[in-house]
Design a protein around this motif. Structure first.
Motif, mmCIF file in Angstrom:
data_model
loop_
_atom_site.group_PDB
_atom_site.id
_atom_site.type_symbol
_atom_site.label_atom_id
_atom_site.label_comp_id
_atom_site.label_asym_id
_atom_site.label_seq_id
_atom_site.Cartn_x
_atom_site.Cartn_y
_atom_site.Cartn_z
ATOM 1 N N UNK A 71 -5.441 7.230 29.016
ATOM 2 C CA UNK A 71 -6.175 6.462 28.004
ATOM 3 C C UNK A 71 -5.272 5.962 26.884
ATOM 4 N N UNK A 72 -4.326 6.780 26.452
ATOM 5 C CA UNK A 72 -3.404 6.345 25.395
ATOM 6 C C UNK A 72 -2.514 5.216 25.915
ATOM 7 N N UNK A 73 -2.050 5.328 27.144
ATOM 8 C CA UNK A 73 -1.203 4.274 27.711
ATOM 9 C C UNK A 73 -1.979 2.988 27.982
ATOM 10 N N UNK A 74 -3.305 3.045 27.926
ATOM 11 C CA UNK A 74 -4.124 1.843 28.075
ATOM 12 C C UNK A 74 -4.176 1.024 26.780
ATOM 13 N N UNK A 75 -3.751 1.606 25.668
ATOM 14 C CA UNK A 75 -3.704 0.872 24.396
ATOM 15 C C UNK A 75 -2.591 -0.168 24.499
ATOM 16 N N UNK A 76 -2.907 -1.383 24.104
ATOM 17 C CA UNK A 76 -2.030 -2.533 24.329
ATOM 18 C C UNK A 76 -0.567 -2.314 23.900
ATOM 19 N N UNK A 77 -0.326 -1.786 22.724
ATOM 20 C CA UNK A 77 1.044 -1.665 22.202
ATOM 21 C C UNK A 77 1.785 -0.437 22.719
ATOM 22 N N UNK A 78 1.117 0.415 23.477
ATOM 23 C CA UNK A 78 1.734 1.665 23.941
ATOM 24 C C UNK A 78 2.410 1.450 25.285
ATOM 25 N N UNK A 79 3.675 1.843 25.344
ATOM 26 C CA UNK A 79 4.432 1.723 26.594
ATOM 27 C C UNK A 79 4.476 3.054 27.346
#
Length: 107
Positions: A71-79
Motif C-alpha cells: 500500500x505504501x509503494x502504491x503512493x505515487x511519489x514512493x519508489x
C-alpha cells in the motif's frame, strides 16, 4: 509546491494508505492502533516505516508487513518501502487513538 509541502503531502498520502491496513484479528487499522512509530520519507522516494506489533509472536505479522509495503509503494511519489520492526517501546493500548479505543470499547 515547495519541497517541504511535497514531503508533507507524501507523508499524508502514506498515512491515508496505512489507515487501510488492518490486523486481521482486530477491527481497527494499524495506524489508529498505534503500531506505526515513524514514517520517514527520503529525497530519493524511499520510505522507512518504523512499526511494531501488538505482540512479538503475532501470527499475522507477514500479512501485515506485506500489506503495508504494497500500500505504501502504491503512493505515487514512493519508489520503495522498507519496514523496520521494533518492540521498543513495547506496544500498549494507551498508544491507540481515541477512535480506536472507542471502537474496541476501551472508553
Amino acid at each position: 509546491m515547495t519541497t517541504q509541502n511535497t514531503f508533507l503531502q507524501v507523508e499524508e498520502d502514506i498515512i491515508k494508505m496505512l489507515k487501510t491496513v488492518y490486523d486481521p484479528e482486530i477491527p481497527v487499522n494499524i495506524y489508529d492502533l498505534g503500531l506505526i512509530y515513524d514514517v520517514d520519507v527520503q529525497d530519493n522516494g524511499k520510505v522507512l516505516i518504523t512499526m511494531t506489533l501488538t505482540a512479538p509472536n503475532c501470527p499475522a505479522a507477514d500479512f501485515i508487513f506485506e500489506d503495508v509495503k504494497m500500500r505504501v509503494e502504491a503512493v505515487k511519489a514512493v519508489k520503495e518501502c522498507e519496514i523496520k520492526l521494533t518492540f521498543e517501546p513495547e506496544w500498549h493500548r494507551d498508544m491507540m487513538s481515541e477512535e480506536a479505543k472507542l471502537e474496541l470499547g476501551f472508553l
